[in-house]
Design a protein around this motif. Structure first.
Motif, PDB file in Angstrom:
ATOM      1  N   THR A   2       0.876  -1.088  -0.124  1.00 41.10           N
ATOM      2  CA  THR A   2       0.046   0.018  -0.064  1.00 41.10           C
ATOM      3  C   THR A   2       0.866   1.321  -0.086  1.00 41.10           C
ATOM      4  N   LYS A   3       0.206   2.603  -0.362  1.00 45.11           N
ATOM      5  CA  LYS A   3       1.214   3.624  -0.503  1.00 45.11           C
ATOM      6  C   LYS A   3       1.594   3.957   1.094  1.00 45.11           C
ATOM      7  N   PRO A   4       0.746   3.507   2.071  1.00 46.71           N
ATOM      8  CA  PRO A   4       1.468   4.041   3.377  1.00 46.71           C
ATOM      9  C   PRO A   4       2.670   3.215   3.586  1.00 46.71           C
ATOM     10  N   THR A   5       2.345   2.072   3.390  1.00 47.85           N
ATOM     11  CA  THR A   5       3.640   1.087   3.699  1.00 47.85           C
ATOM     12  C   THR A   5       5.015   1.397   3.136  1.00 47.85           C
ATOM     13  N   VAL A   6       4.752   1.911   1.588  1.00 45.10           N
ATOM     14  CA  VAL A   6       5.982   2.338   0.917  1.00 45.10           C
ATOM     15  C   VAL A   6       6.394   3.491   1.174  1.00 45.10           C
ATOM     16  N   THR A   7       5.684   4.445   1.699  1.00 51.66           N
ATOM     17  CA  THR A   7       5.882   6.006   2.299  1.00 51.66           C
ATOM     18  C   THR A   7       6.954   5.430   3.541  1.00 51.66           C
ATOM     19  N   ARG A   8       6.429   4.666   4.355  1.00 51.59           N
ATOM     20  CA  ARG A   8       6.973   4.455   5.715  1.00 51.59           C
ATOM     21  C   ARG A   8       8.345   3.749   5.458  1.00 51.59           C
ATOM     22  N   GLU A   9       8.486   2.903   4.320  1.00 52.70           N
ATOM     23  CA  GLU A   9       9.778   2.399   3.885  1.00 52.70           C
ATOM     24  C   GLU A   9      10.838   3.387   3.592  1.00 52.70           C
ATOM     25  N   LEU A  10      10.229   4.313   2.435  1.00 55.74           N
ATOM     26  CA  LEU A  10      10.954   5.175   1.915  1.00 55.74           C
ATOM     27  C   LEU A  10      11.595   6.296   2.930  1.00 55.74           C
ATOM     28  N   ILE A  11      10.675   6.491   3.994  1.00 53.95           N
ATOM     29  CA  ILE A  11      11.313   7.364   4.921  1.00 53.95           C
ATOM     30  C   ILE A  11      12.383   6.741   5.895  1.00 53.95           C
ATOM     31  N   GLU A  12      12.214   5.559   6.424  1.00 58.47           N
ATOM     32  CA  GLU A  12      13.135   4.559   6.889  1.00 58.47           C
ATOM     33  C   GLU A  12      14.536   4.621   6.267  1.00 58.47           C
ATOM     34  N   GLU A  16      18.189   6.303   7.202  1.00 56.79           N
ATOM     35  CA  GLU A  16      19.384   5.288   7.170  1.00 56.79           C
ATOM     36  C   GLU A  16      20.427   5.935   6.447  1.00 56.79           C
ATOM     37  N   PHE A  17      20.005   6.485   5.224  1.00 56.44           N
ATOM     38  CA  PHE A  17      21.173   7.172   4.140  1.00 56.44           C
ATOM     39  C   PHE A  17      21.611   8.525   4.801  1.00 56.44           C
ATOM     40  N   LEU A  18      20.712   9.053   5.505  1.00 55.81           N
ATOM     41  CA  LEU A  18      21.393  10.403   5.953  1.00 55.81           C
ATOM     42  C   LEU A  18      22.086  10.408   7.118  1.00 55.81           C
ATOM     43  N   THR A  32      27.147   6.544  17.916  1.00 56.10           N
ATOM     44  CA  THR A  32      25.799   7.473  17.747  1.00 56.10           C
ATOM     45  C   THR A  32      25.374   6.985  16.627  1.00 56.10           C
ATOM     46  N   LEU A  33      25.826   6.642  15.576  1.00 56.62           N
ATOM     47  CA  LEU A  33      25.198   6.114  14.501  1.00 56.62           C
ATOM     48  C   LEU A  33      24.565   4.831  14.756  1.00 56.62           C
ATOM     49  N   LEU A  39      20.397  -0.189  16.118  1.00 53.96           N
ATOM     50  CA  LEU A  39      21.254  -1.242  15.868  1.00 53.96           C
ATOM     51  C   LEU A  39      22.371  -1.579  16.737  1.00 53.96           C
ATOM     52  N   PRO A  40      22.573  -2.846  17.165  1.00 54.37           N
ATOM     53  CA  PRO A  40      23.852  -3.085  17.562  1.00 54.37           C
ATOM     54  C   PRO A  40      25.154  -2.540  16.952  1.00 54.37           C
ATOM     55  N   VAL A  41      26.453  -2.173  17.515  1.00 57.65           N
ATOM     56  CA  VAL A  41      27.474  -1.657  16.768  1.00 57.65           C
ATOM     57  C   VAL A  41      27.909  -2.699  15.667  1.00 57.65           C
ATOM     58  N   SER A  42      27.879  -4.073  15.956  1.00 51.77           N
ATOM     59  CA  SER A  42      28.369  -5.169  15.045  1.00 51.77           C
ATOM     60  C   SER A  42      27.391  -5.058  13.715  1.00 51.77           C
ATOM     61  N   GLU A  43      25.901  -4.734  13.967  1.00 54.91           N
ATOM     62  CA  GLU A  43      25.085  -4.878  12.766  1.00 54.91           C
ATOM     63  C   GLU A  43      25.226  -3.509  11.908  1.00 54.91           C
TER      64      GLU A  43
END
Length: 87
Positions: A2-12, A16-18, A32-33, A39-43
């Motif tokens: 659905t559009k809301p699902t895609v929107t949430r994934e794009l924001i996520e 991450e990219f930022l 900090t990242l 996420l754990p540091v290893s991941e």
């Protein structure tokens, strides 16, 4: 999807990219990242490698961390030493 699902994934993914971009530019530390990405540091290191960013941890740092682990978890250290000898 659905559009809301895609929107949430794009924001996520955008978040991450930022955060990875800020890390690469030296604006964020590794810990900090990891905290910002929840996420754990290893991941986090694994994620960085997917983007072609080398691990900030040197082999000597890894060995020092392992020594600390062995002192705190002696029952597991023999197991990991056996695994490391096999690899």
């Amino acid at each position: 999807m659905t559009k809301p699902t895609v929107t949430r994934e794009l924001i996520e993914h955008g978040w991450e990219f930022l955060m990875i971009k800020l890390y690469r530019e030296g604006e964020l530390s590794l810990s900090t990242l990891a905290a910002k990405l929840e996420l754990p540091v290893s991941e986090t290191i694994d994620l960085l490698s997917k983007f072609g960013i080398e691990s900030p941890i040197e082999y000597d740092d890894y060995l020092k961390g392992f020594e600390v682990f062995k002192k705190k978890q002696p029952c597991f250290s023999n197991f990991f030493l056996t695994v490391l000898k096999i690899v």
